[in-house]
Design an enzyme around this catalytic site. Structure first.
Site, PDB file in Angstrom:
ATOM      1  N   ASN A 131      26.071  48.139  67.232  1.00  0.00           N
ATOM      2  CA  ASN A 131      26.798  47.681  66.062  1.00  0.00           C
ATOM      3  C   ASN A 131      27.215  48.959  65.228  1.00  0.00           C
ATOM      4  O   ASN A 131      26.342  49.702  64.823  1.00  0.00           O
ATOM      5  CB  ASN A 131      26.189  46.692  65.259  1.00  0.00           C
ATOM      6  N   GLU A 132      28.522  49.169  64.956  1.00  0.00           N
ATOM      7  CA  GLU A 132      29.049  50.181  63.996  1.00  0.00           C
ATOM      8  C   GLU A 132      28.753  51.390  64.365  1.00  0.00           C
ATOM      9  O   GLU A 132      28.111  52.330  63.417  1.00  0.00           O
ATOM     10  CB  GLU A 132      28.668  49.534  62.574  1.00  0.00           C
ATOM     11  N   GLU A 242      33.182  38.539  63.045  1.00  0.00           N
ATOM     12  CA  GLU A 242      32.438  38.134  61.547  1.00  0.00           C
ATOM     13  C   GLU A 242      33.830  37.788  60.775  1.00  0.00           C
ATOM     14  O   GLU A 242      33.749  38.327  59.573  1.00  0.00           O
ATOM     15  CB  GLU A 242      31.828  39.485  61.293  1.00  0.00           C
ATOM     16  N   TRP A 289      32.057  34.409  59.444  1.00  0.00           N
ATOM     17  CA  TRP A 289      30.803  34.810  58.945  1.00  0.00           C
ATOM     18  C   TRP A 289      30.202  33.951  57.900  1.00  0.00           C
ATOM     19  O   TRP A 289      29.996  34.468  56.518  1.00  0.00           O
ATOM     20  CB  TRP A 289      30.790  36.269  58.544  1.00  0.00           C
TER      21      TRP A 289
END
Ligand code: G3I
Length: 333
Positions: A131-132, A242, A289
């Site tokens: 993630n990210e 999200e 989200w």
């Protein structure tokens, strides 16, 4: 009322309607549980399937919350999306202060990924493996994983996840890469798809997660479609992973004005329509989200981009439907 998942399931090309959950919301009889069963067909743990709550030490785990969430999904025929195996904001203290060698660090990450994917094989349909990983300037984010494992760490993590799933017989597990703001940040978008191409060349990725923490003004329809279509063109699943839509990012209103309420409704409708128009082969899930405005991460976020209060979700603080929910439904037409 019409329920989101009922309308989505009735589409020619259905997709999961997801929501981020906390394990303490899943108690039978809670209003969350009722809304969850009526409206949503997929769940993502907002926090409790990340490394920091699960990993208590080298090879030691606290499975209590993650097991509860996965069991709830499996018992109720609700899809479970795993978020997230490797994220720089979810490194447990024992690992962030690890005194071993870089090779030993990599082995700890491999063990963690292997143990989690193995435990939930056949129970969790998909994972955000990393993630990210991309910084806002378009370079690799300089995380502890990059520092200690080197530039190949992303591919290593997807390989370990794929190997663990296959060894457990879960050959259908979907591996996603998940990030944010790629629609409006082209250097970041380009780097993400460079990573995605590299993973795809080794059959190590099945989908891309677009977090879409948006505002009622940004990104535009064109920016969203351009970004998402890069994953479509590669034959990958698209997860809007999200979604929330801020209406007070400049902190210029003190309550949800009707003007912003309707603008938010229109933005939800626009995004759902974009997703609904995707080819069937690229559809997976559209996840919001959270449930209620006052429980969103946004109003309580400490960073400067999210000052004051906001009302980003589909239900208001009294768990009543907002116009945003109507917009979501209209996007499913
Ligand atoms: O529940 C524990 C509590 O037992 C403990 O005493 C306390 C001490 O820090 O932490 C509590 O956990 C908090 C957790 O949310 C559960 O509420 C964590 O502090 C807090 O950091 C965590 O925040 C989450 C954040 O990710 C970091 O994991 C937010 O809920 C969640 O909305 C946010 O979601 C992220 C996505 O994973 C990735 N994309 C961005 C998105 C927003 O930041």
């Amino acid at each position: 009322p019409t329920f989101l998942k009922v309308k989505a399931n009735a589409l020619a090309n259905p997709f999961f309607v997801g929501v981020a959950v906390k394990s303490n919301q899943l108690t039978e009889g809670s209003s969350y549980n009722t809304v969850l069963k009526n409206e949503f067909s997929s769940i993502t743990a907002e926090y409790e399937m990340k490394m920091d709550p699960i990993s208590t030490g080298s090879g030691t785990y606290n499975w209590q919350a993650s097991d509860k969430i996965v069991k709830y999904g499996n018992d109720n025929g609700i899809n479970v999306h795993g978020h997230a195996l490797v994220w720089h904001n979810a490194v447990p203290n024992w690992l962030s202060t690890f005194s071993g060698t870089d090779v030993e660090f990599a082995l700890e990450v491999k063990k963690y990924i292997t143990d989690v994917v193995t435990r939930y094989a056949g129970k969790v349909r998909s994972w955000d493996v990393v993630n990210e990983a991309v910084a806002d300037n378009g370079d690799m984010r300089n995380t502890i994983f990059l520092q200690k494992m080197g530039a190949n760490y992303i591919k290593d993590c997807y390989q370990w996840a794929r190997d663990a799933a296959n060894a457990a017989g879960d050959t259908d597990l979907l591996l996603f890469y998940n990030d944010y703001a790629t629609s409006t940040n082209i250097p970041k978008q380009n780097k993400v798809f460079t990573i995605v191409d590299d993973l795809k060349a080794s059959n190590l990725i099945d989908g891309v997660g677009f977090q879409m923490h948006n505002t009622y003004l940004s990104p535009t329809k064109m920016q969203i479609e351009t970004d998402i279509n890069r994953a479509v063109a590669k034959g990958l699943k698209v997860h809007v992973s999200e979604l929330d839509i801020q209406v007070n990012q400049n902190n210029d209103i003190t309550f949800l004005t009707e003007e912003r309420n309707l603008a938010q409704k229109a933005k939800y409708k626009e995004i759902v329509k974009i997703y609904n128009a995707l080819p069937a082969v690229n559809k997976y899930a559209l996840t919001v989200w959270g449930f209620k405005d006052n429980e969103s991460w946004i109003p309580y976020s400490t960073d400067l981009n999210h000052p004051g209060n906001d009302w980003p979700l589909l239900y208001n603080n009294k768990f009543e439907l907002k116009s945003a929910h109507t917009g979501f439904l209209e996007g499913l037409d």
